[in-house]
Write an enzyme that holds these catalytic residues in place. Sequence first.
Site, PDB file in Angstrom:
ATOM      1  N   ASN A  80       0.794  -1.243   0.000  1.00 39.45           N
ATOM      2  CA  ASN A  80       0.000   0.000   0.000  1.00 39.45           C
ATOM      3  C   ASN A  80       0.827   1.295   0.000  1.00 39.45           C
ATOM      4  OD1 ASN A  80       0.758  -0.646   2.606  1.00 39.45           O
ATOM      5  ND2 ASN A  80      -1.119   0.118   3.538  1.00 39.45           N
ATOM      6  N   GLU A  93       4.739  -4.177  12.223  1.00 39.78           N
ATOM      7  CA  GLU A  93       3.727  -3.118  12.044  1.00 39.78           C
ATOM      8  C   GLU A  93       2.575  -3.761  11.305  1.00 39.78           C
ATOM      9  OE1 GLU A  93       3.856  -0.299  13.356  1.00 39.78           O
ATOM     10  OE2 GLU A  93       5.930   0.329  13.535  1.00 39.78           O
ATOM     11  N   CYS A 124      -3.328   1.237   6.837  1.00 39.82           N
ATOM     12  CA  CYS A 124      -3.453   0.648   8.168  1.00 39.82           C
ATOM     13  C   CYS A 124      -4.003   1.648   9.179  1.00 39.82           C
ATOM     14  CB  CYS A 124      -2.099   0.133   8.623  1.00 39.82           C
ATOM     15  SG  CYS A 124      -0.812   1.381   8.460  1.00 39.82           S
ATOM     16  N   GLU A 131       8.407   2.231  14.788  1.00 36.40           N
ATOM     17  CA  GLU A 131       9.250   2.781  13.735  1.00 36.40           C
ATOM     18  C   GLU A 131       9.338   4.288  13.946  1.00 36.40           C
ATOM     19  OE1 GLU A 131       7.407   0.830  10.056  1.00 36.40           O
ATOM     20  OE2 GLU A 131       9.502   0.172  10.003  1.00 36.40           O
TER      21      GLU A 131
HETATM   22  P1  NAD Z   1       0.679  -9.129   3.664  1.00 37.71           P
HETATM   23  O1  NAD Z   1       0.867  -9.462   5.093  1.00 37.71           O
HETATM   24  O2  NAD Z   1      -0.097 -10.042   2.820  1.00 37.71           O
HETATM   25  O3  NAD Z   1       2.105  -8.969   2.944  1.00 37.71           O
HETATM   26  C1  NAD Z   1       3.078  -8.063   3.409  1.00 37.71           C
HETATM   27  C2  NAD Z   1       4.426  -8.492   2.897  1.00 37.71           C
HETATM   28  O4  NAD Z   1       4.751  -9.764   3.473  1.00 37.71           O
HETATM   29  C3  NAD Z   1       4.504  -8.682   1.386  1.00 37.71           C
HETATM   30  O5  NAD Z   1       5.757  -8.287   0.921  1.00 37.71           O
HETATM   31  C4  NAD Z   1       4.340 -10.175   1.241  1.00 37.71           C
HETATM   32  O6  NAD Z   1       4.888 -10.699   0.047  1.00 37.71           O
HETATM   33  C5  NAD Z   1       5.091 -10.687   2.448  1.00 37.71           C
HETATM   34  N1  NAD Z   1       4.689 -12.016   2.930  1.00 37.71           N
HETATM   35  C6  NAD Z   1       3.508 -12.651   2.740  1.00 37.71           C
HETATM   36  N2  NAD Z   1       3.536 -13.861   3.342  1.00 37.71           N
HETATM   37  C7  NAD Z   1       4.760 -13.969   3.932  1.00 37.71           C
HETATM   38  C8  NAD Z   1       5.367 -14.973   4.731  1.00 37.71           C
HETATM   39  N3  NAD Z   1       4.731 -16.105   5.035  1.00 37.71           N
HETATM   40  N4  NAD Z   1       6.619 -14.766   5.183  1.00 37.71           N
HETATM   41  C9  NAD Z   1       7.274 -13.614   4.907  1.00 37.71           C
HETATM   42  N5  NAD Z   1       6.748 -12.627   4.140  1.00 37.71           N
HETATM   43  C10 NAD Z   1       5.492 -12.801   3.675  1.00 37.71           C
HETATM   44  O7  NAD Z   1       0.093  -7.647   3.661  1.00 37.71           O
HETATM   45  P2  NAD Z   1      -0.357  -6.761   2.405  1.00 37.71           P
HETATM   46  O8  NAD Z   1      -1.632  -7.347   1.906  1.00 37.71           O
HETATM   47  O9  NAD Z   1       0.785  -6.575   1.472  1.00 37.71           O
HETATM   48  O10 NAD Z   1      -0.597  -5.353   3.106  1.00 37.71           O
HETATM   49  C11 NAD Z   1      -1.750  -5.048   3.777  1.00 37.71           C
HETATM   50  C12 NAD Z   1      -1.591  -5.198   5.288  1.00 37.71           C
HETATM   51  O11 NAD Z   1      -0.482  -4.434   5.732  1.00 37.71           O
HETATM   52  C13 NAD Z   1      -2.777  -4.671   6.050  1.00 37.71           C
HETATM   53  O12 NAD Z   1      -3.133  -5.555   7.071  1.00 37.71           O
HETATM   54  C14 NAD Z   1      -2.286  -3.361   6.636  1.00 37.71           C
HETATM   55  O13 NAD Z   1      -2.948  -2.939   7.781  1.00 37.71           O
HETATM   56  C15 NAD Z   1      -0.866  -3.677   6.883  1.00 37.71           C
HETATM   57  N6  NAD Z   1      -0.085  -2.434   6.980  1.00 37.71           N
HETATM   58  C16 NAD Z   1       0.348  -2.041   8.219  1.00 37.71           C
HETATM   59  C17 NAD Z   1       1.049  -0.841   8.354  1.00 37.71           C
HETATM   60  C18 NAD Z   1       1.557  -0.397   9.711  1.00 37.71           C
HETATM   61  O14 NAD Z   1       2.423   0.476   9.758  1.00 37.71           O
HETATM   62  N7  NAD Z   1       1.071  -0.936  10.813  1.00 37.71           N
HETATM   63  C19 NAD Z   1       1.320  -0.060   7.235  1.00 37.71           C
HETATM   64  C20 NAD Z   1       0.852  -0.493   5.993  1.00 37.71           C
HETATM   65  C21 NAD Z   1       0.152  -1.694   5.883  1.00 37.71           C
END
Ligand code: NAD
Length: 461
Positions: free
Chosen positions: A136, A234, A268, A442
């Site tokens: 995102n 995060e 998020c 962070e």
């Molecule tokens: P996701 O958890 O599906 O993926 C995030 C990253 O992790 C990607 O690069 C993905 O390829 C990788 N990944 C997926 N499975 C993995 C595994 N088993 N081991 C290691 N890496 C793996 O999340 P998304 O769909 O890309 O993003 C949306 C989510 O991110 C939402 O839940 C959102 O709230 C969260 N988010 C949090 C923050 C924050 O600062 N708290 C900021 C932005 C997004």
Amino acid sequence: MTTVTEMLEVIEPATGDVLDALPTVAVSELDARVHRAAAAAGEWQALSLDDRAASLLAVAAAVERDAEELARLESRNVGKPIREARGEVALASRTFRYYAGALDKHLGQTFPTSDGALHYTERRPFGVVGAIVPWNFPLVLASWKIAPALAAGNAIIVKPAALTPMTALALARICIEAGLPPDLVQTLVGAGGSIGRAIVDHPAIRKISFTGSTEVGREIYQRAAAHLKRLTLELGGKAPNVIFADADLNRALDAAIDACFANAGQDCCSRARILVERPIHEVALARLAERIAGMVVGDPLDDRTEMGPLVSAHQRSTALGYVSGSRAAGARVVCGGEALDREGWFMTPALLADVTSEMPVVREEVFGPVAALQPFDDEAHAIALANDTDYGLSASVWTSDAGRAVRVARQIESGVVSVNTNSSVHLTAPFGGMKASGLGRELGMEALDAYTELKTTYQAV
Ligand code: NAD
């Protein structure tokens, strides 16, 4: 044995067309990459602090120089409005500037001793750290990890999301151009389930900073236990936006639009639970509906666009599913919530009323442009509703009563609370979640703590 390179097609959400095709990194290549990163970390640590700071400033300057190109790339890859992408590129360069200035202000302590010994702490870099980022905010979130990790003396291996790797790759190229050791920042493109897991499992990567879903965050927490790896997580959010009747309603509602629909709600910190004191509930609902129905949804590269497409067909169908599911459960869809009949993954921003706290749209992170309004009766009720969630990342309180602002902000279980604003992110202050929103922080000087081990030395004399 030769490895066949798998290619990844990157899709432009506004058109559904292929934006680029990129080689992915095989799991079998990771070990060599980590060794190269470790050597680069050694080279980096041998530089003076002034030279390291100058290198980070050179990265910031190159990001500023390429700002429009990076903003267009981010806008096309994520589908976010160009105005938002420009702001994010500016934040990325400021992040490098901040940590260039911070790296020689990260202090240890000395302790009094009875025997004349020297007793002190210092912060030591890990060597190689891993960063896994979501789709995102690809550039901003990569820079939040790369800049402090480098400032603290580490090399960093970055895995962007497979949907949106473009600007993280561009940033790694910029780091090399700016004169950093070539293997110090490496961006590895590939799937989370393969290269992502391999990064988490690699014994020489001693810290992982992950931003993404709570579900994957839990898996990483468990896998990291094998090496007692240090973690920053995060994760998801379900932020409440609490508006009292004594607030400046126009300001609160204008800000609420941005807080729900910026980045098409794929944020998020999206404040999609709008909690409004009962006497102003109907007027707030009517004004929000009018404003939302008039939002400009369209080409993300157009300066007038207020909301672009969602990042993927899957993300749009999930968001539409929350709208139809809520309607079937008795909620009122006040406006929006429909797919647009055009190429790309567009939908209209949705506002729901008459929701209950049990509905998935209130409990779960939608990660799409779907907001729900709920009335509350008094301070205690507002706090109870705000805290009735597994998450605890961001929250807002709108009131003109300073005492109430302090009382309510203090009782909301959230890592970041904003009063009379929805702004959650400030480079100089820690950012992160409570409860299922994660571990660690962070930004600010805390990020330098997070990329170092605390070491205590007792030197007898
Ligand atoms: P996701 O958890 O599906 O993926 C995030 C990253 O992790 C990607 O690069 C993905 O390829 C990788 N990944 C997926 N499975 C993995 C595994 N088993 N081991 C290691 N890496 C793996 O999340 P998304 O769909 O890309 O993003 C949306 C989510 O991110 C939402 O839940 C959102 O709230 C969260 N988010 C949090 C923050 C924050 O600062 N708290 C900021 C932005 C997004």
